[in-house]
Design an enzyme around this catalytic site. Structure first.
Site, PDB file in Angstrom:
ATOM      1  N   GLY A   8      31.894 -15.420  18.404  1.00  0.00           N
ATOM      2  CA  GLY A   8      32.791 -16.491  18.800  1.00  0.00           C
ATOM      3  C   GLY A   8      33.911 -15.987  19.685  1.00  0.00           C
ATOM      4  N   PRO A  20      37.767 -15.140  21.192  1.00  0.00           N
ATOM      5  CA  PRO A  20      38.810 -14.327  20.587  1.00  0.00           C
ATOM      6  C   PRO A  20      39.720 -15.162  19.692  1.00  0.00           C
ATOM      7  CG  PRO A  20      38.741 -13.996  22.958  1.00  0.00           C
ATOM      8  CD  PRO A  20      37.836 -15.115  22.667  1.00  0.00           C
ATOM      9  N   GLY A  21      40.201 -14.535  18.652  1.00  0.00           N
ATOM     10  CA  GLY A  21      41.208 -15.158  17.808  1.00  0.00           C
ATOM     11  C   GLY A  21      40.709 -16.255  16.895  1.00  0.00           C
ATOM     12  N   VAL A  22      39.406 -16.355  16.675  1.00  0.00           N
ATOM     13  CA  VAL A  22      38.903 -17.403  15.789  1.00  0.00           C
ATOM     14  C   VAL A  22      38.747 -16.893  14.362  1.00  0.00           C
ATOM     15  CG1 VAL A  22      37.759 -18.764  17.556  1.00  0.00           C
ATOM     16  CG2 VAL A  22      36.517 -16.914  16.439  1.00  0.00           C
ATOM     17  N   LYS A  43      37.173 -13.713  13.364  1.00  0.00           N
ATOM     18  CA  LYS A  43      36.001 -12.890  13.034  1.00  0.00           C
ATOM     19  C   LYS A  43      36.413 -11.645  12.258  1.00  0.00           C
ATOM     20  CE  LYS A  43      34.851 -12.512  17.356  1.00  0.00           C
ATOM     21  NZ  LYS A  43      35.980 -13.271  17.942  1.00  0.00           N
ATOM     22  N   THR A  44      37.366 -10.917  12.854  1.00  0.00           N
ATOM     23  CA  THR A  44      37.792  -9.691  12.188  1.00  0.00           C
ATOM     24  C   THR A  44      38.432  -9.995  10.843  1.00  0.00           C
ATOM     25  OG1 THR A  44      38.195  -8.730  14.350  1.00  0.00           O
ATOM     26  CG2 THR A  44      39.131  -7.590  12.473  1.00  0.00           C
ATOM     27  N   SER A  80      25.663 -25.565  35.524  1.00  0.00           N
ATOM     28  CA  SER A  80      26.126 -26.687  34.725  1.00  0.00           C
ATOM     29  C   SER A  80      27.137 -27.556  35.453  1.00  0.00           C
ATOM     30  CB  SER A  80      26.708 -26.188  33.400  1.00  0.00           C
ATOM     31  OG  SER A  80      27.883 -25.469  33.645  1.00  0.00           O
ATOM     32  N   LYS A 100      32.532 -26.559  25.313  1.00  0.00           N
ATOM     33  CA  LYS A 100      32.994 -27.388  26.422  1.00  0.00           C
ATOM     34  C   LYS A 100      33.717 -28.626  25.897  1.00  0.00           C
ATOM     35  CE  LYS A 100      29.539 -25.900  29.739  1.00  0.00           C
ATOM     36  NZ  LYS A 100      28.242 -26.223  30.352  1.00  0.00           N
TER      37      LYS A 100
HETATM   38  N1  LIG Z   1      40.585 -20.248   9.931  1.00  0.00           N
HETATM   39  C1  LIG Z   1      41.648 -19.441   9.930  1.00  0.00           C
HETATM   40  N2  LIG Z   1      42.540 -19.519   8.936  1.00  0.00           N
HETATM   41  C2  LIG Z   1      43.613 -18.720   8.950  1.00  0.00           C
HETATM   42  N3  LIG Z   1      43.873 -17.780   9.848  1.00  0.00           N
HETATM   43  C3  LIG Z   1      43.020 -17.637  10.849  1.00  0.00           C
HETATM   44  C4  LIG Z   1      41.863 -18.442  10.941  1.00  0.00           C
HETATM   45  N4  LIG Z   1      41.181 -18.092  12.033  1.00  0.00           N
HETATM   46  C5  LIG Z   1      41.873 -17.074  12.607  1.00  0.00           C
HETATM   47  N5  LIG Z   1      42.973 -16.811  11.894  1.00  0.00           N
HETATM   48  C6  LIG Z   1      43.969 -15.786  12.195  1.00  0.00           C
HETATM   49  O1  LIG Z   1      44.009 -15.548  13.579  1.00  0.00           O
HETATM   50  C7  LIG Z   1      44.257 -14.212  13.893  1.00  0.00           C
HETATM   51  C8  LIG Z   1      43.216 -13.677  14.846  1.00  0.00           C
HETATM   52  O2  LIG Z   1      41.980 -13.576  14.193  1.00  0.00           O
HETATM   53  P1  LIG Z   1      41.001 -12.341  14.358  1.00  0.00           P
HETATM   54  O3  LIG Z   1      41.765 -11.148  14.707  1.00  0.00           O
HETATM   55  O4  LIG Z   1      40.108 -12.291  13.204  1.00  0.00           O
HETATM   56  O5  LIG Z   1      40.222 -12.792  15.629  1.00  0.00           O
HETATM   57  P2  LIG Z   1      38.813 -12.312  16.161  1.00  0.00           P
HETATM   58  O6  LIG Z   1      37.872 -13.458  16.020  1.00  0.00           O
HETATM   59  O7  LIG Z   1      38.451 -11.059  15.533  1.00  0.00           O
HETATM   60  O8  LIG Z   1      39.124 -12.116  17.690  1.00  0.00           O
HETATM   61  P3  LIG Z   1      38.627 -11.008  18.719  1.00  0.00           P
HETATM   62  O9  LIG Z   1      37.295 -11.454  19.232  1.00  0.00           O
HETATM   63  O10 LIG Z   1      39.646 -11.046  19.803  1.00  0.00           O
HETATM   64  O11 LIG Z   1      38.597  -9.748  17.974  1.00  0.00           O
HETATM   65  C9  LIG Z   1      44.248 -13.484  12.587  1.00  0.00           C
HETATM   66  O12 LIG Z   1      45.546 -13.260  12.200  1.00  0.00           O
HETATM   67  C10 LIG Z   1      43.569 -14.461  11.649  1.00  0.00           C
HETATM   68  O13 LIG Z   1      43.982 -14.310  10.330  1.00  0.00           O
HETATM   69 MG   LIG Z   2      38.449  -9.104  16.232  1.00  0.00          MG
END
Ligand SMILES: Nc1ncnc2c1ncn2[C@@H]1O[C@H](COP(=O)(O)OP(=O)(O)OP(=O)(O)O)[C@@H](O)[C@H]1O
Ligand SMILES: [Mg+2]
Length: 834
Positions: free
Chosen positions: A412, A414-416, A418-419, A730, A773
């Site tokens: 997915g 960034p920032g969703v 995953k980590t 697209s 999208k």
């Molecule tokens: N559903 C959620 N509920 C609470 N906090 C969330 C949620 N989704 C993301 N966050 C918070 O958003 C921040 C970014 O998430 P994370 O670092 O896991 O992103 P990522 O998907 O690993 O991104 P990247 O691909 O850039 O590594 C974290 O602090 C995370 O706790």
């Molecule tokens: Mg990450």
């Protein structure tokens, strides 16, 4: 009588060699025999025959063919050799005095038992040598010292009575000088071996070689060598009794050969031990010096203690038998090494790693599904489908801990989360979490390590992560597996990863640096990626893909309220009662200050707001700050994402497209304008090939649609927003609408965004990335989204609240799009009909 070997030789008519004068002279320099040649017990012999008796002349004269005999306890006199002798027994001293008085020669015989003092004929060997006294030193009250030169072999015929000493009638044995190839060959060999023996002897004088070289008589050489040889007196006697020259040479050769062998061996051993000793000595000295230097520098002498410590650690580490053996061996090697050297520290680093790795198999903690659910919910808002999938995965692992579970892969923008989901899983299952960043890994060695022989070699990042985790049953997150470099010169990192992730192979994972197998099968691997298509196929096959498409504004608002604000308050040292952000402020942050699929920038903006609050509290000493939407401008500056839509699409020739990007989808504007020319299509905005073809197709279709042949003008199509990658089929519908709008002079509705490919016959073809999208359109404030009819099914993945806030129009043909976004236009058929 016994003890007469040699008689045969005598009867064969052999004769003793006569000693050439010149050789006798040379032989005087031999520094020899002191040790062997004692006739007597060294000190304190019997008394000499009283002088009175001697002077009285009562002694009977000795017959012509008889000799005064002196028995030797442990020496054999050879013809042609010189020997120092000590004479102490009373009878022997009397014999000596008689010989001196009559100036006659003495016969020397070896006695059979050296311990016997009173000896008779039966106690003696009957073959001996006649000796001439070269020197006689009489020390009162002690033994007489003689230097005797051996002259001729003789054989006793009978012993005579009547003297206070031994007298025997003898036959001289004059061996004729023999020659011939058989003798010659043995002679040469004997010489060579004798010289070699002298060289092998540590203290033999060099001149001895010269003497040996100068001897021309084989018989003499044999006697000389036998005399010098370190063999028993009995063996010497055997040589003496070998009157046959060939036999004598053979005997001596055999004895010498044996001796040379022994000398060679002992020299070899001596050399080796000497060398080893030298080296050890050197090492010891250097070590001692180093110890002193260290002491001076104030560095403790911790080497030995360190090794002891390592040893304990290794024994306690619980590694497999094979590995333990190897490690112990290497530790031994370390002990012997010079401390402080490059190799020493290399080996020590390796041993430390081996000692620290978590080899022990921990009892896999039972997974508590209810607890896991609680933790996942506690850490993350929403993501219901993802959480359910994770819990299923954990349930399978719980029921079958030994089983080969698939590797989870979160995909997915960034920032969703995953980590952070990975961290959450570790927490939920009470395991250690470690993250391995794979982005930009080009070298296989980063994963599998360098061989230990390389300078600066390190273990690969998998083993490092295991070590950091201090557990081989932890959660290891392989982040950004989609950004893994392709294999090249340094080997393929993805094939190394395959081995890590393959449950068939990873129980025997071999890191190049570690050099021994390590069991990774209990590690829970989780991978993450932004996009799927750059993950190498074989890797993707082993993973279970879980998509995290991104959040709607409503979800972001909830995440901000429940998690991000709390976290940022803490991070900025604020108590919850000191600062609040109103819902409208958060909403504005979501919509006007961020535009992303995830929540990372949102969190950052919240952080900025709270930092300014912290400043205010610190400076103005206020107790509490409540941030409203209206305050944001003052804190963060102008909003970053204004609605460009109204501005842009107010003129004819502009349409809003939707693009899929790795960061979660975006809107893009397609602008068309007409300039004087000759009907060419000009494309700008860094379009990829596929998009260029789309533009061509759109132009062709627009021409037929509007009936404008465009002979006197060129068409310029431009796609701004340079950051968005603009390839992929697209944007056909959006291009067509921009062109139709341009050619008809009617603007496209600003609140409509579209995606879809077109065929030349006007069909709308399906595309990918619908979820992203649609969410991007929502973020941009679009109210109506047009998507291909054949993509309708993909809407299932779009959150219901997002769907509810949009008007969705499904396109089968381009007319549907034109009708909805521009208005009713006469199509080609109608125009033809008109
Ligand atoms: N559903 C959620 N509920 C609470 N906090 C969330 C949620 N989704 C993301 N966050 C918070 O958003 C921040 C970014 O998430 P994370 O670092 O896991 O992103 P990522 O998907 O690993 O991104 P990247 O691909 O850039 O590594 C974290 O602090 C995370 O706790
Ligand atoms: Mg990450």
């Amino acid at each position: 009588m016994t003890g007469r070997p040699g008689w045969e030789d005598l009867q064969n008519g052999q004769a003793t060699p006569t000693l050439p004068r010149k050789e006798t002279a040379r032989m005087n320099i031999w520094p020899r025999q002191q040790k062997e040649a004692s006739d007597e017990q060294p000190v304190g012999g019997g008394a000499a025959v009283p002088v009175a008796e001697r002077k009285s002349g009562k002694v009977r004269p000795i017959p012509e063919d008889a000799l005064v005999i002196i028995p030797l306890r442990n020496a054999v006199l050879f013809p042609g050799t010189i020997a120092p002798l000590a004479v102490g027994r009373a009878s022997s001293v009397a014999a000596l005095q008689e010989a001196a008085r009559t100036d006659s020669r003495i016969g020397f015989l070896l006695q059979r038992d050296r311990e016997k003092n009173e000896v008779g004929p039966a106690d003696l060997y009957w073959v001996g040598s006649v000796g001439e006294t070269l020197r006689h030193v009489a020390v009162p009250e002690a033994a007489h010292h003689l230097v005797v030169q051996g002259q001729t072999r003789f054989c006793v015929r009978e012993f005579l009575d009547g003297w206070p000493f031994l007298v025997a009638r003898v036959a001289m044995i004059e061996t004729a000088e023999q020659s011939g190839p058989e003798i010659e060959a043995r002679f040469i060999q004997l010489k060579e071996q004798a010289v070699e023996a002298i060289h092998l002897l540590p203290n033999a004088p060099e001149e001895l070689t010269t003497v040996i070289e100068a001897v021309t008589s084989p018989g003499l050489l044999a006697d000389m060598v036998a005399n010098l040889l370190d063999i028993t007196s009995e063996q010497k006697q055997e040589v003496l009794e070998s009157f046959d020259l060939r036999r004598r040479l053979d005997r001596v050769l055999a004895a010498l050969g044996e001796r040379v062998e022994v000398l060679r061996l002992s020299k070899e051993i001596g050399d080796k031990t000497k060398k080893e000793f030298d080296e050890r000595q050197r090492e010891h000295v250097l070590r001692e010096q180093m110890r002193q230097i260290r002491k001076e520098l104030g560095e403790g002498e911790d080497g030995a203690a360190e090794i002891e410590e390592l040893k304990k650690q290794i024994d306690a580490a619980g590694m497999p038998e094979e590995t333990l053996k190897h490690a112990r061996k290497e530790l031994k090697r370390l002990e012997r090494m010079q401390e402080g050297g490059g190799e020493y520290s290399m080996l020590r680093t390796w041993l430390e790693l081996v000692a620290e790795l978590p080899w022990k198999s921990e009892d896999s903690k039972a997974i508590d599904i209810a607890e896991a659910r609680r933790v996942l919910d506690e850490d993350h808002y929403g993501l219901d489908k993802v959480k359910r999938r994770i819990l299923e995965y954990l349930a399978v692992r719980k029921l079958n801990p030994e089983g080969k579970s698939p590797i989870l892969c979160f995909v997915g923008p960034p920032g969703v989360g995953k980590t952070s989901l990975g961290q959450s899983i570790a927490r939920a299952t009470d395991r250690k979490f470690q993250r391995v960043a794979l982005g930009g890994t080009h070298d296989e060695a980063e994963i599998r390590g360098h061989r230990r022989t390389y300078i600066g070699a390190l273990p690969g990042n998998i083993i490092q992560a295991v070590k950091r985790a201090e557990s081989r049953a932890g959660v290891i997150m392989l982040d950004e597996i989609d950004k893994l470099g392709m294999g090249g010169f340094h080997g393929d990192p993805s094939s190394a990863l395959l081995e890590v992730l393959d449950p068939e192979q990873n129980s025997k994972f071999r890191d190049n640096y570690l050099g021994v197998d390590f069991d990774l099968s209990r590690v829970m691997f989780i991978t993450t990626a932004n996009v799927l298509d750059t993950i190498p196929g074989p890797l993707r096959d082993r993973m279970e893909i879980i998509q995290l498409p991104g959040y709607t504004e409503e979800e972001k608002l909830q995440i901000a309220k429940r998690y991000l604000v709390k976290r940022q308050l803490e991070a900025n040292g604020l108590k919850p009662e000191q600062a609040t952000l109103s819902d409208s402020a958060l909403q504005t942050l979501v919509s006007d200050y961020t535009r992303e699929a995830g929540v990372r920038n949102l969190e950052r903006e919240i952080g900025s707001v709270l930092r300014s609050v912290a400043m205010k509290i610190a400076e103005d000493k206020v107790a509490k700050v409540a941030v409203e939407a209206a305050d944001l401008h003052a804190i963060l500056g102008a909003r970053k994402f204004e609605s460009e839509i109204a501005l842009r699409t107010a003129v004819p020739g502009v349409a809003t497209g939707l693009a899929w990007t790795p960061v979660g989808g975006d809107i893009l504007f397609i602008e068309a304008s007409k300039v004087p020319g000759s009907g060419k299509l000009i494309l700008t905005g860094q379009l990829g090939d596929v998009m260029k073809e789309s533009a061509q197709a759109a132009l062709t279709l627009a021409r037929t649609w509007t009936g404008d042949a465009l002979e006197k003008s060129d068409i310029h199509v431009h796609v701004p927003a340079g950051a968005t990658p603009k390839d992929g089929p697209s944007a056909g519908v959006a291009m067509l609408l921009a062109l139709v709008s341009l050619l008809t002079g009617k603007p496209v509705r600003p609140d409509v965004a579209m995606t879809g490919e077109i065929s030349l016959r006007g069909l709308v073809l399906p595309i990918g990335g619908v979820k992203e999208k649609v969410l991007a359109a929502l973020r941009a404030g679009i109210t109506t989204v047009m998507i291909p009819k054949r993509n309708e099914k993909d809407l299932e993945d779009v959150p219901a609240d997002a769907r509810a806030r949009l008007q969705l129009v499904f396109l089968e043909r381009v007319e549907d799009a034109i009708r909805c976004a521009i208005g009713e236009l006469p199509g080609p058929e109608q125009r033809r009909a008109a």
